[in-house]
Scaffold this motif. Structure first.
Motif, PDB file in Angstrom:
ATOM      1  N   VAL A   1       0.846  -1.194   0.000  1.00  0.00           N
ATOM      2  CA  VAL A   1       0.000   0.000   0.000  1.00  0.00           C
ATOM      3  C   VAL A   1       0.883   1.247   0.000  1.00  0.00           C
ATOM      4  CG1 VAL A   1      -1.947  -1.116   1.136  1.00  0.00           C
ATOM      5  CG2 VAL A   1      -0.187  -0.031   2.524  1.00  0.00           C
ATOM      6  N   ASP A   2       0.366   2.287  -0.612  1.00  0.00           N
ATOM      7  CA  ASP A   2       1.053   3.579  -0.683  1.00  0.00           C
ATOM      8  C   ASP A   2       0.746   4.352   0.590  1.00  0.00           C
ATOM      9  OD1 ASP A   2       1.929   6.160  -1.257  1.00  0.00           O
ATOM     10  OD2 ASP A   2       1.283   6.081  -3.343  1.00  0.00           O
ATOM     11  N   VAL A   3       1.773   4.801   1.290  1.00  0.00           N
ATOM     12  CA  VAL A   3       1.569   5.544   2.533  1.00  0.00           C
ATOM     13  C   VAL A   3       0.769   6.827   2.291  1.00  0.00           C
ATOM     14  CG1 VAL A   3       3.691   6.905   2.390  1.00  0.00           C
ATOM     15  CG2 VAL A   3       2.763   6.309   4.647  1.00  0.00           C
ATOM     16  N   ASN A   4       0.777   7.316   1.055  1.00  0.00           N
ATOM     17  CA  ASN A   4       0.066   8.554   0.719  1.00  0.00           C
ATOM     18  C   ASN A   4      -1.378   8.314   0.309  1.00  0.00           C
ATOM     19  OD1 ASN A   4       2.459  10.365   0.831  1.00  0.00           O
ATOM     20  ND2 ASN A   4       3.157   9.003  -0.798  1.00  0.00           N
ATOM     21  N   GLY A   5      -1.793   7.050   0.228  1.00  0.00           N
ATOM     22  CA  GLY A   5      -3.149   6.755  -0.203  1.00  0.00           C
ATOM     23  C   GLY A   5      -3.239   6.619  -1.713  1.00  0.00           C
ATOM     24  N   PHE A   6      -4.482   6.607  -2.239  1.00  0.00           N
ATOM     25  CA  PHE A   6      -4.686   6.337  -3.666  1.00  0.00           C
ATOM     26  C   PHE A   6      -5.986   6.944  -4.136  1.00  0.00           C
ATOM     27  CE2 PHE A   6      -6.635   3.504  -6.900  1.00  0.00           C
ATOM     28  CZ  PHE A   6      -5.741   3.748  -7.932  1.00  0.00           C
ATOM     29  N   GLN A   7      -5.948   7.503  -5.356  1.00  0.00           N
ATOM     30  CA  GLN A   7      -7.155   7.979  -6.034  1.00  0.00           C
ATOM     31  C   GLN A   7      -7.082   7.532  -7.481  1.00  0.00           C
ATOM     32  OE1 GLN A   7      -7.788  12.243  -6.026  1.00  0.00           O
ATOM     33  NE2 GLN A   7      -9.983  12.011  -6.403  1.00  0.00           N
ATOM     34  N   LEU A   8      -8.041   6.726  -7.909  1.00  0.00           N
ATOM     35  CA  LEU A   8      -8.020   6.161  -9.256  1.00  0.00           C
ATOM     36  C   LEU A   8      -8.137   7.239 -10.322  1.00  0.00           C
ATOM     37  CD1 LEU A   8      -7.968   3.589 -10.995  1.00  0.00           C
ATOM     38  CD2 LEU A   8     -10.455   3.495 -10.786  1.00  0.00           C
ATOM     39  N   SER A   9      -9.020   8.207 -10.099  1.00  0.00           N
ATOM     40  CA  SER A   9      -9.217   9.302 -11.040  1.00  0.00           C
ATOM     41  C   SER A   9      -9.950  10.426 -10.308  1.00  0.00           C
ATOM     42  CB  SER A   9     -10.052   8.837 -12.252  1.00  0.00           C
ATOM     43  OG  SER A   9     -11.401   8.660 -11.873  1.00  0.00           O
ATOM     44  N   PRO A  10     -10.032  11.618 -10.913  1.00  0.00           N
ATOM     45  CA  PRO A  10     -10.767  12.717 -10.256  1.00  0.00           C
ATOM     46  C   PRO A  10     -12.232  12.385  -9.979  1.00  0.00           C
ATOM     47  CG  PRO A  10      -9.391  13.561 -12.038  1.00  0.00           C
ATOM     48  CD  PRO A  10      -9.334  12.065 -12.128  1.00  0.00           C
ATOM     49  N   GLN A  11     -12.771  11.430 -10.722  1.00  0.00           N
ATOM     50  CA  GLN A  11     -14.175  11.053 -10.511  1.00  0.00           C
ATOM     51  C   GLN A  11     -14.352  10.073  -9.345  1.00  0.00           C
ATOM     52  OE1 GLN A  11     -12.808  10.934 -13.796  1.00  0.00           O
ATOM     53  NE2 GLN A  11     -13.562  13.037 -13.994  1.00  0.00           N
ATOM     54  N   HIS A  12     -13.252   9.545  -8.837  1.00  0.00           N
ATOM     55  CA  HIS A  12     -13.301   8.576  -7.749  1.00  0.00           C
ATOM     56  C   HIS A  12     -12.850   9.229  -6.451  1.00  0.00           C
ATOM     57  CE1 HIS A  12     -13.235   5.939 -11.291  1.00  0.00           C
ATOM     58  NE2 HIS A  12     -13.760   5.009 -10.519  1.00  0.00           N
ATOM     59  N   PRO A  13     -13.351   8.725  -5.314  1.00  0.00           N
ATOM     60  CA  PRO A  13     -12.952   9.320  -4.029  1.00  0.00           C
ATOM     61  C   PRO A  13     -11.500   9.008  -3.695  1.00  0.00           C
ATOM     62  CG  PRO A  13     -14.299   7.359  -3.679  1.00  0.00           C
ATOM     63  CD  PRO A  13     -14.338   7.645  -5.154  1.00  0.00           C
ATOM     64  N   PHE A  14     -10.860   9.942  -2.981  1.00  0.00           N
ATOM     65  CA  PHE A  14      -9.514   9.693  -2.498  1.00  0.00           C
ATOM     66  C   PHE A  14      -9.582   8.744  -1.310  1.00  0.00           C
ATOM     67  CE2 PHE A  14      -6.271  10.679   0.690  1.00  0.00           C
ATOM     68  CZ  PHE A  14      -5.130  10.389  -0.030  1.00  0.00           C
ATOM     69  N   ARG A  15      -8.677   7.773  -1.272  1.00  0.00           N
ATOM     70  CA  ARG A  15      -8.598   6.825  -0.148  1.00  0.00           C
ATOM     71  C   ARG A  15      -7.229   6.976   0.497  1.00  0.00           C
ATOM     72  NH1 ARG A  15     -13.910   5.564   0.343  1.00  0.00           N
ATOM     73  NH2 ARG A  15     -14.751   4.539  -1.537  1.00  0.00           N
ATOM     74  N   ASN A  16      -7.223   7.241   1.796  1.00  0.00           N
ATOM     75  CA  ASN A  16      -5.935   7.322   2.478  1.00  0.00           C
ATOM     76  C   ASN A  16      -5.359   5.926   2.670  1.00  0.00           C
ATOM     77  OD1 ASN A  16      -6.971   6.157   4.904  1.00  0.00           O
ATOM     78  ND2 ASN A  16      -7.659   8.162   5.610  1.00  0.00           N
ATOM     79  N   CYS A  17      -4.171   5.839   3.244  1.00  0.00           N
ATOM     80  CA  CYS A  17      -3.472   4.559   3.375  1.00  0.00           C
ATOM     81  C   CYS A  17      -4.308   3.520   4.106  1.00  0.00           C
ATOM     82  CB  CYS A  17      -2.141   4.788   4.083  1.00  0.00           C
ATOM     83  SG  CYS A  17      -1.141   3.303   4.281  1.00  0.00           S
TER      84      CYS A  17
END
Length: 382
Positions: free
Chosen positions: A242-258
């Motif tokens: 997992v990325d310590v900075n979290g992940f966002q698939l695209s601007p249309q998807h919600p940001f997910r933290n780590c």
């Protein structure tokens, strides 16, 4: 005329190479066994047995090789010869053996499982030849079996890398093994599984598979979906990245933290096959070289061994029921810190040895209940 000429001369865009020779993990074949030869009533002659169709395991093959070797996708064995006054026992039909990669399941059109091939040289009959004619069947040879079969490949590796796109799985694989996967700073760089071999000074080798990144809804076949998750089933151990900075698939998807990504990965594995949660699992928090990473890691670290305590904070559609249990937690920078990679390699080896000693995996519940892993120095190790 000019307009038509322009159309005819317009260059046709070629499909990109990676799509032309894309990874195949399923292949359908039609197999037909030979029919039995007729018997000879006058002399009590017995017709020859029809030939069988076999599959034979070959570790060096892929399903692409099988498809190339059998372009018509129809394979037939020879018929048994009739009994004659010169040959009272009819000559049996010649068998056909199809070499296939190891790690495949063989299914019929209705989903029935005919068997598996997991080892070099392992054989299985997928179409049985018809019986030759004799006194008990009125000397009439029987028709051989014929049907379509589906070869379903599930990669066999010691460790399966699981994570969202761009978490650094390919970077981890490249750093610890001899593999050379494509790496870039955008999602879905990995579009086909990559398998690398981790080699140690004492010649021990461990295989690791980097699989296409998951997205939310993978368990219902979104994104790579089942095409990815089925390969996790045959790994001995899961390495969550997992990325310590979290992940966002695209601007249309919600940001997910780590921590969100860990919860979501837990959910996707559980929904696809709850048995995956019983596999020995190690988690790597990657990209620790970025600014502010330590603070984010310390926050996640407090929660990571008590996942179920935080399930209530998530909506029911992404809330797991069974928490993943991590036998080891490691924070690394796969791209910039070689010391982290050496620690990771040693941790993976030790964990595999502990989990699979004497092949008693079921007796291994948690690392703390059984044996302490070798302790390496490092301020970010748990």
């Amino acid at each position: 005329m000019v307009y038509i000429s322009k159309i005819l001369l317009f260059p046709i865009k070629k499909q990109r190479k990676y799509l032309q020779s894309g990874f195949i993990d399923t292949l359908r074949l039609f197999v037909k066994a030979g029919s039995g030869g007729n018997g000879l009533p006058k002399f009590g002659g017995v017709g020859g047995q029809g030939g069988n169709v076999y599959l034979v395991g070959n570790e060096n093959l892929t399903l692409e090789n099988v498809r190339s070797a059998h372009k018509t996708k129809k394979i037939a064995a020879k018929h048994g010869r009739n009994s004659t006054h010169n040959f009272i026992l009819g000559v049996p039909g010649e068998n056909v053996k199809i070499e296939v990669p190891t790690g495949i399941s063989i299914l019929t059109d209705d989903g029935a499982k005919l068997g598996e091939i997991n080892k070099e040289g392992e054989e299985i009959i997928v179409a049985k030849g018809g019986q030759g004619g004799h006194s008990k069947n009125d000397y009439i040879g029987r028709i051989g079996e014929s049907h379509s079969i589906k070869l379903d490949l599930k990669l066999i590796s010691d460790i399966g890398l699981v994570g969202f796109p761009n978490a650094g799985k390919s970077t981890v694989l490249k750093a610890v093994s001899q593999a050379n996967p494509k790496i870039a700073s955008y999602p879905f760089t990995t579009i086909r599984p990559n398998v690398g071999i981790i080699s140690y000074k004492d010649l021990r080798q461990i295989s690791m598979a980097d699989l296409p990144g998951l997205i939310e809804g993978a368990h219902i076949n979104k994104g790579m979906g089942h095409k990815f998750l089925k390969h996790v089933e045959r790994t001995k151990m899961i390495l969550l990245v997992v990325d310590v900075n979290g992940f966002q698939l695209s601007p249309q998807h919600p940001f997910r933290n780590c921590f969100d990504t860990i919860i979501l990965l837990n959910k996707e594995l559980e929904m696809y096959n709850p048995d995956l949660l019983n596999k020995p699992t190690m988690i790597v928090i990657n990209k620790m070289d970025v600014e502010g990473a330590n603070e984010k890691y310390l926050e996640v670290k407090k929660k990571i061994n008590h996942l179920s305590d935080y399930f209530g904070e998530y909506p029911i559609e992404i809330r797991p029921e069974i928490p993943l249990k991590f036998q080891q937690i490691l924070a690394i920078s796969a791209q910039t810190n070689k010391e982290d990679i050496e620690v990771l390699k040693n941790k993976l080896r030790t964990l595999l040895d502990v989990c699979y000693q004497d092949n008693k995996v079921d007796e291994f519940k948690t690392l703390k209940d059984t044996i302490e892993l070798q302790k390496e120095k490092g301020p970010r190790l748990v």
